[in-house]
Design a protein around this motif. Structure first.
Motif, short mmCIF file in Angstrom:
data_model
loop_
_atom_site.label_atom_id
_atom_site.label_comp_id
_atom_site.label_asym_id
_atom_site.label_seq_id
_atom_site.Cartn_x
_atom_site.Cartn_y
_atom_site.Cartn_z
N SER A 155 6.93 -25.72 -22.24
CA SER A 155 8.36 -25.51 -22.46
C SER A 155 8.61 -24.25 -23.28
CB SER A 155 9.05 -26.77 -23.01
OG SER A 155 8.79 -26.90 -24.36
N ALA A 156 7.65 -23.89 -24.15
CA ALA A 156 7.78 -22.61 -24.86
C ALA A 156 7.70 -21.45 -23.86
CB ALA A 156 6.68 -22.48 -25.91
N LEU A 157 6.77 -21.53 -22.91
CA LEU A 157 6.61 -20.45 -21.93
C LEU A 157 7.85 -20.30 -21.05
CD1 LEU A 157 2.87 -20.99 -20.92
CD2 LEU A 157 3.82 -18.89 -21.92
N VAL A 158 8.37 -21.42 -20.54
CA VAL A 158 9.51 -21.29 -19.63
C VAL A 158 10.79 -20.90 -20.35
CG1 VAL A 158 8.58 -22.80 -17.83
CG2 VAL A 158 10.04 -23.77 -19.61
N ALA A 159 10.77 -20.98 -21.69
CA ALA A 159 11.93 -20.51 -22.44
C ALA A 159 12.02 -18.98 -22.43
CB ALA A 159 11.87 -21.03 -23.88
N HIS A 160 10.91 -18.31 -22.01
CA HIS A 160 10.93 -16.85 -21.94
C HIS A 160 11.75 -16.42 -20.71
CE1 HIS A 160 9.57 -12.72 -21.34
NE2 HIS A 160 9.17 -12.73 -22.61
N PRO A 161 12.63 -15.44 -20.86
CA PRO A 161 13.52 -15.09 -19.76
C PRO A 161 12.82 -14.65 -18.47
CG PRO A 161 13.77 -13.57 -21.62
CD PRO A 161 12.96 -14.71 -22.10
N LYS A 162 11.60 -14.14 -18.57
CA LYS A 162 10.95 -13.67 -17.34
C LYS A 162 10.12 -14.75 -16.65
CE LYS A 162 10.74 -8.88 -18.82
NZ LYS A 162 9.90 -7.84 -19.43
N GLU B 118 2.92 -10.15 -24.51
CA GLU B 118 4.26 -10.55 -24.95
C GLU B 118 4.40 -12.08 -24.92
OE1 GLU B 118 7.38 -8.26 -23.04
OE2 GLU B 118 8.75 -9.98 -23.21
N LEU B 119 3.87 -12.70 -23.87
CA LEU B 119 3.98 -14.15 -23.76
C LEU B 119 3.16 -14.86 -24.84
CD1 LEU B 119 3.92 -14.81 -19.91
CD2 LEU B 119 5.88 -14.84 -21.47
N ARG B 120 1.99 -14.30 -25.12
CA ARG B 120 1.17 -14.88 -26.19
C ARG B 120 1.93 -14.89 -27.51
NH1 ARG B 120 -3.57 -12.31 -24.25
NH2 ARG B 120 -4.34 -14.03 -23.00
N ASN B 121 2.51 -13.74 -27.83
CA ASN B 121 3.28 -13.63 -29.07
C ASN B 121 4.50 -14.55 -29.05
OD1 ASN B 121 1.55 -11.82 -30.24
ND2 ASN B 121 2.62 -10.03 -29.35
N TRP B 122 5.07 -14.67 -27.89
CA TRP B 122 6.25 -15.52 -27.72
C TRP B 122 5.91 -16.98 -28.09
CZ3 TRP B 122 11.38 -15.05 -26.38
CH2 TRP B 122 12.02 -16.20 -25.89
N VAL B 123 4.79 -17.46 -27.56
CA VAL B 123 4.39 -18.85 -27.85
C VAL B 123 4.06 -19.02 -29.33
CG1 VAL B 123 2.72 -20.68 -27.34
CG2 VAL B 123 3.60 -19.26 -25.49
#
Ligand code: WT7
Length: 644
Positions: free
Chosen positions: A531-538, A575-580
């Protein structure tokens, strides 16, 4: 599965709190008549109003209810502190800072004064019995003071691990409905400072209502300050008296809430009781760790996890033991830090996690050999099955082949250790948690939920009856408690773990059977990372599974599908790693991200995780039946582009 058996030495057995015959007799008595057994052992606590009822528990799915000592009243803090003032000069806590030059000893008398003042500060800030207080702290004595101060006034603490992000913190402040967050300016770990207060500032921006903070000055680093909302602990402590009467709480009143990950949804607030929890923590601590009055006991966990609650603070202090609290990390300033601390403080009992052992093993044995570990007499392991290689290294290099190793299986939900050898009573087999503690009735169930009668078997691990340390409910959601633990296998507490039982009746935990993974001994719901990953706009879709990782036990493997037209490139992986990390915290950082323009789905649209697990484990020769997939070619593509 190794067949080596390691029995304790005669010398260890002779001095142990329980030998084999004592363990067997006590275990038999505990399961034959649990109410009589726990009614008797409940007397090891000081009760303000003694209980007359011991056990009122049912695992019946329609009516799950767990109550122990329900008409008794006590105060948990008084049991951990005041009760030991007769020998108030004994060291309660040895604190070892991140900086190896800094440590201090806190006697039971000093603990009493600090906790009493802290409790008065909480009172002064309007915290009342039953109120929830969030603790977001480094591993400093103030963390123990704060826990005990809450207990003293009947407030319910909820510790949020200091490695969690502001978002995760905000979720927990909201979830618990807390009006106060206790934190520090900064948390030093491994020579670097984490800005805890700044994280709290960010979290509270998101949380509505009037939430105050109480801030420990740990480093003196710069912090933003809101005079209406923020309070320095040291200033408040000076203003109040060092006497605070402990309040009587009911045995069933909650002592703390601790959020933990499950297979679905957001982390749930595990609620633990006051009476049963404390009794169970104290008793397991005494017997599993064979604790004596002159021991120096060190559990390397963080108070942000249940291990820190039960086996750094509540169990040891209820027993009047000396407990070490370590602020740092095993590899700072170098990979000998654990052993340096053992030598420095004369540690006799040492309890850590397999992931730490594996990490230190990789650095080389010279870091151990530099330090005098001759005082050690018992070692423990917790968090995941310990692989035989790590077990043997621990036994030989740390324990000098003279220290029994207790492999302790338990969970946030269980409050204390359920399966573990008592070190003077049960011979160890590397990788097995061995036999149940008093009052614990493990069963192995087949897929239909039937108990397997044969001694040698494999299935899922469940527990047939309640024990005093069991969680009571999910905070604010009793239905979720019932559906998570009592629905799938009616009449049992379902652990979520698979296990094997060998011919000697020893239990071997084989890992989770649900969508929970174990990363460096930390529990992570794959759904949370998704759910953290899919919260990313891309990101359009994500599926997360565990895979074997040499140091962490399991690593986090993410399959990610991007929105139409988004380019799949390496910069986005970073970017995704940092996002999570920002959404959850560094412990949830993906180890592997594989771009997955398509995910294997059934015709009804359900992602087939079994297949994704196999690909992540690189077991692509045994994918099993793929005929129900909507588009089998997706699998070929994922295998061809396997990452890592
Ligand atoms: C899960 C619970 C209990 C404190 C640490 C983790 C795994 C824990 C062992 C062990 C094999 C173990 C299980 C369990 N686990 N200890 N000795 N042998 N597996 O608490 O975060 O609630 O995780 O950790 O899978 O279900 P937790």
């Amino acid at each position: 599965m190794s067949n080596d058996v390691f029995a304790p030495s005669a010398a260890f057995v002779a001095q142990a709190n329980a030998d084999e015959s004592r363990y067997k007799a006590m275990y038999e008595a505990s399961v034959a008549d649990p109410a009589a057994f726990w009614g008797e052992h409940g007397k090891r606590l000081n009760w303000i109003k003694p209980y007359t009822k011991v056990k009122s528990t049912t695992f019946d799915y329609h009516n799950v209810s767990i109550k122990w000592f329900e008409d008794g009243q006590l105060n948990v803090c008084a049991n951990c502190v005041d009760r030991h003032l007769g020998r108030g000069e004994k060291t309660a806590i040895i604190w070892e800072a991140d900086d190896p030059k800094l440590s201090k000893r806190i006697s039971y008398r000093e603990l009493y004064e600090n906790v009493s003042r802290f409790a008065n500060v909480l009172h002064g800030m309007g915290v009342k019995k039953g109120d929830r207080v969030i603790l977001y702290l480094p591993m400093i004595p103030e963390a123990a003071y704060a826990m005990l101060a809450c207990a003293r006034i009947g407030a319910v603490h909820s510790i949020v691990f200091a490695g969690f992000s502001p978002d995760a913190l905000a979720d927990r402040v909201e979830g618990a409905g807390a009006k106060l967050v206790v934190t520090a300016d900064e948390a030093p770990r491994g020579g670097r400072n984490t800005a805890l207060k700044a994280n709290v500032d960010k979290a509270l921006k998101r949380v509505g209502g009037d939430v105050k903070t109480l801030v420990v000055k740990r480093t003196g680093g710069d912090v933003a300050w809101d005079a209406e909302r923020d309070n320095w602990l040291h200033e408040e402590m000076e203003r109040v008296s060092d006497h605070c009467e402990p309040v009587a709480v009911n045995a069933e009143d909650p002592l703390f809430i601790l959020y933990t990950s499950g297979s679905t949804g957001k982390p749930k607030g595990v609620v633990h009781s006051s009476g049963g929890y404390l009794l169970y923590a104290a008793m397991t601590h005494e017997y599993v760790f064979d604790v004596k009055d002159d021991d120096v006991y060190w559990c390397t966990a963080d108070v942000g996890w249940v291990t820190g609650h039960s086996y750094i603070v509540y169990g040891p202090l209820a027993n009047g033991a000396t407990t070490v609290m370590f602020e740092g990390v095993p590899t700072y300033p170098d990979a000998g830090r654990f052993w340096e601390v053992c030598a420095k403080h004369g540690v006799t009992i040492f309890y850590t996690a397999p992931t730490a052992i594996r990490a230190l093993m990789a650095k080389g044995v010279e870091f151990v050999q530099k330090h005098d570990l001759s005082k050690l007499r018992l070692l423990g392991s917790v968090g995941e099955p310990i692989n035989p290689e790590a077990w043997h290294w621990y036994n030989k290099n740390v324990g000098g082949e003279r220290c029994p190793i207790v492999d302790t299986w338990w969970q946030t939900e269980t409050g204390g250790i359920l399966i573990s050898p008592l070190p003077g009573a049960v011979a160890a087999k590397p990788g097995s948690a061995t036999l149940p503690f008093f009052g614990v009735r493990p069963v192995v169930l087949d897929e239909k939920g039937e108990e397997i009668a044969a001694t040698e078997c494999e299935g899922v691990l469940a527990i047939a009856d309640s024990w005093p340390g069991q969680m009571r409910t999910v905070y604010g959601d009793h239905d979720r408690f019932v559906s998570t633990y009592f629905e799938m296998f009616k009449g049992y507490y379902f652990s979520g773990d698979g296990c094997r039982r060998d011919k000697d009746g020893y239990y071997w935990i084989t890992g989770r059977v649900d969508d929970v993974i174990n990363v460096s001994g930390h529990r992570m719901g794959t759904a949370e990372v998704e759910s953290a990953l899919v919260a990313h706009p891309k990101v359009s879709e994500a599926a997360v599974v565990g895979y074997p990782h040499d140091i962490k036990g399991q690593g986090i493997y993410c399959y990610v599908t991007l929105m139409d037209g988004e380019p799949y490139d390496d910069a986005l992986k970073t970017e995704l790693r940092n996002w999570v990390r920002n959404e959850i915290g560094p412990i949830a950082s993906p180890d592997v991200i594989q771009w997955a323009p398509g995910l294997p789905k059934t015709r009804s649209g359900k992602i087939m995780r079994r297949i994704l697990r196999k690909i992540a484990e690189n077991e692509t020769g045994s994918l099993g039946d793929t005929s129900t997939l909507a588009d089998p070619s997706v699998v070929e593509e994922l295998i061809a582009n396997r990452a890592g």
